[in-house]
Design a protein around this motif. Sequence first.
Motif, PDB file in Angstrom:
ATOM      1  N   LYS A   1       0.688  -1.397  -0.044  1.00  0.00           N
ATOM      2  CA  LYS A   1      -0.059  -0.160  -0.071  1.00  0.00           C
ATOM      3  C   LYS A   1       0.830   1.360   0.115  1.00  0.00           C
ATOM      4  N   HIS A   2       2.290   1.180   1.088  1.00  0.00           N
ATOM      5  CA  HIS A   2       2.728   2.481   0.656  1.00  0.00           C
ATOM      6  C   HIS A   2       3.681   2.608  -0.713  1.00  0.00           C
ATOM      7  N   LEU A   3       4.296   1.862  -1.281  1.00  0.00           N
ATOM      8  CA  LEU A   3       4.394   1.627  -2.870  1.00  0.00           C
ATOM      9  C   LEU A   3       3.470   2.519  -3.878  1.00  0.00           C
ATOM     10  N   TYR A   4       2.152   1.778  -3.542  1.00  0.00           N
ATOM     11  CA  TYR A   4       0.956   1.919  -4.353  1.00  0.00           C
ATOM     12  C   TYR A   4       0.907   3.664  -3.938  1.00  0.00           C
ATOM     13  N   ASP A   5       0.483   4.220  -2.795  1.00  0.00           N
ATOM     14  CA  ASP A   5       0.785   5.623  -2.328  1.00  0.00           C
ATOM     15  C   ASP A   5       1.272   6.498  -3.421  1.00  0.00           C
ATOM     16  N   SER A   6       2.767   6.372  -2.879  1.00  0.00           N
ATOM     17  CA  SER A   6       4.045   6.761  -3.157  1.00  0.00           C
ATOM     18  C   SER A   6       3.911   6.900  -4.736  1.00  0.00           C
ATOM     19  N   ALA A   7       3.368   5.854  -5.840  1.00  0.00           N
ATOM     20  CA  ALA A   7       3.146   6.455  -7.356  1.00  0.00           C
ATOM     21  C   ALA A   7       1.962   6.115  -8.031  1.00  0.00           C
ATOM     22  N   PHE A   8       0.947   5.924  -7.356  1.00  0.00           N
ATOM     23  CA  PHE A   8       0.130   6.303  -8.086  1.00  0.00           C
ATOM     24  C   PHE A   8      -1.121   7.402  -6.834  1.00  0.00           C
ATOM     25  N   HIS A   9      -2.004   8.346  -7.925  1.00  0.00           N
ATOM     26  CA  HIS A   9      -2.434   9.189  -7.963  1.00  0.00           C
ATOM     27  C   HIS A   9      -3.466   8.526  -6.655  1.00  0.00           C
ATOM     28  N   PRO A  10      -4.307   9.549  -5.590  1.00  0.00           N
ATOM     29  CA  PRO A  10      -4.867   8.691  -4.566  1.00  0.00           C
ATOM     30  C   PRO A  10      -6.793   8.916  -5.473  1.00  0.00           C
ATOM     31  N   ASP A  11      -7.031  10.249  -6.625  1.00  0.00           N
ATOM     32  CA  ASP A  11      -8.146   9.789  -6.942  1.00  0.00           C
ATOM     33  C   ASP A  11      -8.901   9.335  -7.964  1.00  0.00           C
ATOM     34  N   THR A  12      -7.543   9.659  -8.969  1.00  0.00           N
ATOM     35  CA  THR A  12      -7.460   8.813 -10.352  1.00  0.00           C
ATOM     36  C   THR A  12      -6.973   7.674 -10.742  1.00  0.00           C
ATOM     37  N   GLY A  13      -6.143   7.227  -9.877  1.00  0.00           N
ATOM     38  CA  GLY A  13      -5.443   5.968  -9.089  1.00  0.00           C
ATOM     39  C   GLY A  13      -4.279   5.714 -10.632  1.00  0.00           C
ATOM     40  N   GLU A  14      -4.163   6.609 -11.476  1.00  0.00           N
ATOM     41  CA  GLU A  14      -3.244   6.731 -12.504  1.00  0.00           C
ATOM     42  C   GLU A  14      -1.893   7.143 -12.060  1.00  0.00           C
ATOM     43  N   LYS A  15      -1.218   5.900 -12.894  1.00  0.00           N
ATOM     44  CA  LYS A  15       0.689   6.327 -12.415  1.00  0.00           C
ATOM     45  C   LYS A  15       1.227   7.029 -12.165  1.00  0.00           C
ATOM     46  N   MET A  16       1.693   8.195 -11.869  1.00  0.00           N
ATOM     47  CA  MET A  16       2.299   9.652 -11.917  1.00  0.00           C
ATOM     48  C   MET A  16       2.869   9.097 -12.330  1.00  0.00           C
ATOM     49  N   LEU A  17       3.674  11.020 -12.985  1.00  0.00           N
ATOM     50  CA  LEU A  17       5.035  10.905 -13.503  1.00  0.00           C
ATOM     51  C   LEU A  17       6.158  10.858 -12.093  1.00  0.00           C
ATOM     52  N   LEU A  18       7.549   9.688 -12.668  1.00  0.00           N
ATOM     53  CA  LEU A  18       8.367   9.781 -12.120  1.00  0.00           C
ATOM     54  C   LEU A  18       9.169  10.829 -11.030  1.00  0.00           C
ATOM     55  N   PRO A  19       9.040  11.892 -12.392  1.00  0.00           N
ATOM     56  CA  PRO A  19       9.986  13.250 -11.329  1.00  0.00           C
ATOM     57  C   PRO A  19       9.082  14.129 -10.196  1.00  0.00           C
TER      58      PRO A  19
END
Length: 322
Positions: A71-89
């Motif tokens: 869950k922590h890894l998921y939260d660090s990389a995926f937007h909490p509202d859209t669920g989309e993977k966020m751009l790394l930078p």
Amino acid sequence: MATPFSVNIEKPRYDQGTYTGRAKHFLTITNPLNLLASSSDLEKAATVVQKYRKDGFIPPDLGEEGLWRAKHLYDSAFHPDTGEKMLLPGRMSAQVPCNTAITGCMLIFYRSAPAVIFWQWTNQSFNALVNYTNRSGDSPISQNQLLTSYLCATGGALTTALGLNALTKSMPKVIGRLVPFAAVAASNCINIPMMRMKEIQEGVPVEDDNGNRLGKSTSAAKEGIALVTMSRVCMALPGMVVTPVVISWLERRGTLARRPWLSAPLQVALVAVCLTLATPLCCAIFSQRAAIPFHRLESQLQESIKKENAVVPSDLYYNKGL
């Protein structure tokens, strides 16, 4: 055989009602080591989280600790509202390494006009990406809005930096070294609201305590953006104020005169230490799931909620963004 659990992963593991709990939460989210996770690692974490949300079961080799790691890894990389993977930078876990490099260069090359222009432009480009990536809600932002926000923030930063550099030439050297912080603070006050203008115009989703969406609020959007702006300025303050003060002190003692090669790596190291601490601690100043009293909502939304709900909640909640 999968094992059932009764862990609520829809809320952070640590109590968000306390500063300590929020700090622990953001230490996990902003941890730069999260950047080392591969795409397959992130997809596995997403699968674990989604499977648990669906049926409440996870593989027995994970256990509760494994569930929280996913869950922590998921939260660090995926937007909490859209669920989309966020751009790394744009992820909060990239804040420390990226900002260390950019801030260090802004502090080292603070007197040269071409260098000021380049590094302030680089900083605003990075900030624009972070602000877009961590925006609240699920409203898309038009290309025109992105370009306008970016140009306004960059222009504000450059005007502040170059103008203050000209004004502080005759002042003590430490005052000149603080100009980059003034420019960053000013640009944050422009960049964040401009980048999230659509939220100000259309509002962000607000929910009751049970997570039921009750509408969109522009009042909540404005409050959330103001809180994010304050926390971002606080985040930049230690590295961009403490570092110049320490460097000026070492210059007066003659330490850097004897070892001029030490100046640049020392400034970068000080910035790195400050940002490593300030990033999670300043993110934790305000809860990400912020509360807004019912009476502070716009009147139209208040009336709509009153019509559709027998019991009106005293507080509503929204994602203020980061």
